[in-house]
Design an enzyme around this catalytic site. Structure first.
Site, mmCIF file in Angstrom:
data_model
loop_
_atom_site.group_PDB
_atom_site.id
_atom_site.type_symbol
_atom_site.label_atom_id
_atom_site.label_comp_id
_atom_site.label_asym_id
_atom_site.label_seq_id
_atom_site.Cartn_x
_atom_site.Cartn_y
_atom_site.Cartn_z
ATOM 1 N N ASP A 200 -3.511 6.746 12.027
ATOM 2 C CA ASP A 200 -4.407 6.466 10.894
ATOM 3 C C ASP A 200 -4.836 7.816 10.345
ATOM 4 O O ASP A 200 -4.464 8.870 10.887
ATOM 5 C CB ASP A 200 -5.614 5.619 11.350
ATOM 6 C CG ASP A 200 -6.179 4.762 10.214
ATOM 7 O OD1 ASP A 200 -6.487 5.311 9.134
ATOM 8 O OD2 ASP A 200 -6.300 3.538 10.396
ATOM 9 N N TYR B 122 -3.652 -2.946 -7.105
ATOM 10 C CA TYR B 122 -3.326 -3.429 -5.756
ATOM 11 C C TYR B 122 -2.132 -4.389 -5.821
ATOM 12 O O TYR B 122 -1.134 -4.221 -5.130
ATOM 13 C CB TYR B 122 -4.542 -4.114 -5.142
ATOM 14 C CG TYR B 122 -4.299 -4.665 -3.747
ATOM 15 C CD1 TYR B 122 -4.332 -3.826 -2.637
ATOM 16 C CD2 TYR B 122 -4.023 -6.020 -3.540
ATOM 17 C CE1 TYR B 122 -4.103 -4.329 -1.365
ATOM 18 C CE2 TYR B 122 -3.796 -6.529 -2.280
ATOM 19 C CZ TYR B 122 -3.841 -5.679 -1.191
ATOM 20 O OH TYR B 122 -3.606 -6.182 0.076
ATOM 21 N N LYS C 9 1.637 -3.894 -4.342
ATOM 22 C CA LYS C 9 2.168 -4.805 -3.316
ATOM 23 C C LYS C 9 3.451 -5.470 -3.809
ATOM 24 O O LYS C 9 4.377 -5.714 -3.028
ATOM 25 C CB LYS C 9 1.117 -5.840 -2.919
ATOM 26 C CG LYS C 9 -0.059 -5.232 -2.152
ATOM 27 C CD LYS C 9 0.394 -4.527 -0.883
ATOM 28 C CE LYS C 9 -0.753 -4.035 -0.038
ATOM 29 N NZ LYS C 9 -0.339 -3.399 1.222
ATOM 30 N N VAL D 167 -7.465 -12.609 4.868
ATOM 31 C CA VAL D 167 -7.709 -12.709 6.310
ATOM 32 C C VAL D 167 -9.210 -12.619 6.560
ATOM 33 O O VAL D 167 -9.873 -11.704 6.051
ATOM 34 C CB VAL D 167 -6.976 -11.579 7.070
ATOM 35 C CG1 VAL D 167 -7.126 -11.767 8.577
ATOM 36 C CG2 VAL D 167 -5.499 -11.538 6.677
HETATM 37 N N1 LIG Z 1 -7.148 -8.138 5.138
HETATM 38 C C1 LIG Z 1 -6.558 -8.916 4.235
HETATM 39 O O1 LIG Z 1 -7.093 -9.958 3.821
HETATM 40 C C2 LIG Z 1 -5.211 -8.534 3.707
HETATM 41 C C3 LIG Z 1 -4.502 -9.461 2.927
HETATM 42 C C4 LIG Z 1 -3.262 -9.127 2.452
HETATM 43 C C5 LIG Z 1 -2.722 -7.877 2.734
HETATM 44 N N2 LIG Z 1 -3.428 -6.990 3.475
HETATM 45 C C6 LIG Z 1 -2.819 -5.691 3.748
HETATM 46 O O2 LIG Z 1 -2.795 -5.473 5.135
HETATM 47 C C7 LIG Z 1 -2.889 -4.086 5.415
HETATM 48 C C8 LIG Z 1 -4.026 -3.831 6.372
HETATM 49 O O3 LIG Z 1 -5.208 -4.324 5.779
HETATM 50 P P1 LIG Z 1 -6.606 -4.395 6.557
HETATM 51 O O4 LIG Z 1 -7.314 -5.569 6.032
HETATM 52 O O5 LIG Z 1 -6.398 -4.254 8.025
HETATM 53 O O6 LIG Z 1 -7.319 -3.107 5.951
HETATM 54 P P2 LIG Z 1 -8.275 -2.072 6.647
HETATM 55 O O7 LIG Z 1 -8.999 -1.398 5.538
HETATM 56 O O8 LIG Z 1 -9.062 -2.716 7.742
HETATM 57 O O9 LIG Z 1 -7.243 -1.035 7.294
HETATM 58 C C9 LIG Z 1 -6.441 -0.193 6.530
HETATM 59 C C10 LIG Z 1 -6.281 1.116 7.289
HETATM 60 O O10 LIG Z 1 -5.432 1.982 6.517
HETATM 61 C C11 LIG Z 1 -5.922 3.304 6.661
HETATM 62 N N3 LIG Z 1 -5.495 4.168 5.574
HETATM 63 C C12 LIG Z 1 -5.956 4.229 4.308
HETATM 64 N N4 LIG Z 1 -5.320 5.203 3.634
HETATM 65 C C13 LIG Z 1 -4.419 5.748 4.474
HETATM 66 C C14 LIG Z 1 -3.482 6.801 4.372
HETATM 67 N N5 LIG Z 1 -3.340 7.510 3.228
HETATM 68 N N6 LIG Z 1 -2.721 7.118 5.436
HETATM 69 C C15 LIG Z 1 -2.881 6.423 6.592
HETATM 70 N N7 LIG Z 1 -3.764 5.434 6.776
HETATM 71 C C16 LIG Z 1 -4.527 5.109 5.732
HETATM 72 C C17 LIG Z 1 -7.444 3.132 6.691
HETATM 73 O O11 LIG Z 1 -8.062 4.272 7.283
HETATM 74 C C18 LIG Z 1 -7.612 1.837 7.477
HETATM 75 O O12 LIG Z 1 -7.830 2.086 8.861
HETATM 76 C C19 LIG Z 1 -3.060 -3.392 4.066
HETATM 77 O O13 LIG Z 1 -1.819 -2.917 3.599
HETATM 78 C C20 LIG Z 1 -3.583 -4.509 3.183
HETATM 79 O O14 LIG Z 1 -3.297 -4.294 1.829
HETATM 80 C C21 LIG Z 1 -4.664 -7.284 3.964
#
Ligand SMILES: NC(=O)c1ccc[n+]([C@@H]2O[C@H](COP(=O)([O-])OP(=O)(O)OC[C@H]3O[C@@H](n4cnc5c(N)ncnc54)[C@H](O)[C@@H]3O)[C@@H](O)[C@H]2O)c1
Length: 266
Positions: A45, A174, A178, A207
């Site tokens: 991360d 976003y 995606k 989620v």
């Molecule tokens: N949570 C949801 O409802 C949901 C739904 C659809 C898709 N997603 C996708 O799932 C993935 C994870 O989402 P999440 O909800 O766990 O988000 P989150 O914000 O909890 O985690 C994302 C992580 O990515 C890290 N990050 C950000 N920029 C970065 C970089 N430049 N290099 C390395 N790490 C970096 C952050 O520090 C964070 O720990 C994402 O790609 C998100 O778009 C999430």
């Protein structure tokens, strides 16, 4: 490989996975599931502290996990994470592009910097990690698998009517990035095949975050919008990722596995 038991089909024994965004909700959930299936993981991360905290919280076994800082916008960081994986576990044979960001102000107020930041992380960062991984694998015996975490908002627009008490109103940039990740998945499924690398995507719906739950009104409206009547649990996303990494998916390539309770079905 015929007549494999379910355990052998879904086991990740022998997998060494580089996971980005490991300190976040889905990244840490995916890692917990992959470790339970027998994988070793390089958990990365922007900073190591949140990842170490997840490791303690989730009880990840130290012998299966290496933690390092990696900004996916920086190719040298990704190369260094792959080198760490080689040093600790022999070689890396899987990549989970999970790190992603979004912005939530109304689009009329979106500064260019926000648009650039989301594009850089979600699109360029994902590309750089794939490029680094395919180069790394091609310098060895080839083979391997990549799972990109996209989103159902790469397929449909968010419905603004449900984002009432929830500040996470999702953005055009976003969804566009995606959609780009889903397309890149197809591109690299084709161009990775000559190196024996399968490339697939998982597109989660919303989620539920038990640590910082979305507003009740939002959850209710989201449930009304979703055929299954609710948001996803983290394990429902990580299970799909484990499937795509496993032998059970050995002929699945270029697929976008939508895990959204049917939200994109109507
Ligand atoms: N949570 C949801 O409802 C949901 C739904 C659809 C898709 N997603 C996708 O799932 C993935 C994870 O989402 P999440 O909800 O766990 O988000 P989150 O914000 O909890 O985690 C994302 C992580 O990515 C890290 N990050 C950000 N920029 C970065 C970089 N430049 N290099 C390395 N790490 C970096 C952050 O520090 C964070 O720990 C994402 O790609 C998100 O778009 C999430």
């Amino acid at each position: 490989m015929t007549n494999l038991t379910p355990q052998a089909l879904f086991s990740l024994e022998g997998s060494v996975l580089l996971v980005t965004g490991a300190g976040g909700q889905l990244g840490s959930g995916i890692i917990s599931a992959a470790l339970a299936a027998g994988a070793k993981v390089i958990a990365t991360d922007m900073e190591t502290e949140p990842v170490s905290a997840r490791m303690t919280q989730e009880g990840w076994p130290a012998e299966q996990v290496a933690i390092t800082a990696c900004d996916i916008r920086v190719r040298a960081d990704i190369d260094a994470a792959l080198a760490l994986g080689t040093e600790r576990f022999g070689e890396v044979n899987g990549l989970i592009n999970n790190a992603g960001v979004s912005v939530f102000e109304p689009f009329l107020e979106r500064p260019e910097e926000s648009f650039d930041w989301v594009s850089e992380v979600n699109l360029k960062g994902t590309f750089l990690a794939i490029q680094a991984f395919i180069q790394y694998r091609s310098e060895r015996d080839g083979g391997g698998t990549i799972v990109n975490i996209a989103s159902h908002y790469g397929l449909i627009s968010p419905d603004p009517r449900i984002y009432t008490d929830c500040l996470r109103r999702n953005s055009e940039v976003y969804g566009a990035t995606k959609a780009g990740v889903i397309q890149m998945t197809r591109y690299f499924a084709v161009h990775g095949a000559e190196h024996g690398i399968r490339v697939n995507a998982v597109s989660p719906g919303g989620v539920l975050n038990p640590e910082a739950p979305q507003g009740e009104d939002f959850q209710e409206r989201y449930g009304f919008r979703c055929p299954m009547g609710r948001m996803a649990d983290t394990h429902e996303i990580s299970g799909a990722v484990v499937f795509l990494l496993s032998r059970a998916a050995s002929y699945v390539n270029g697929h976008n596995l939508v895990v959204d309770g049917g939200m994109t079905a109507w």
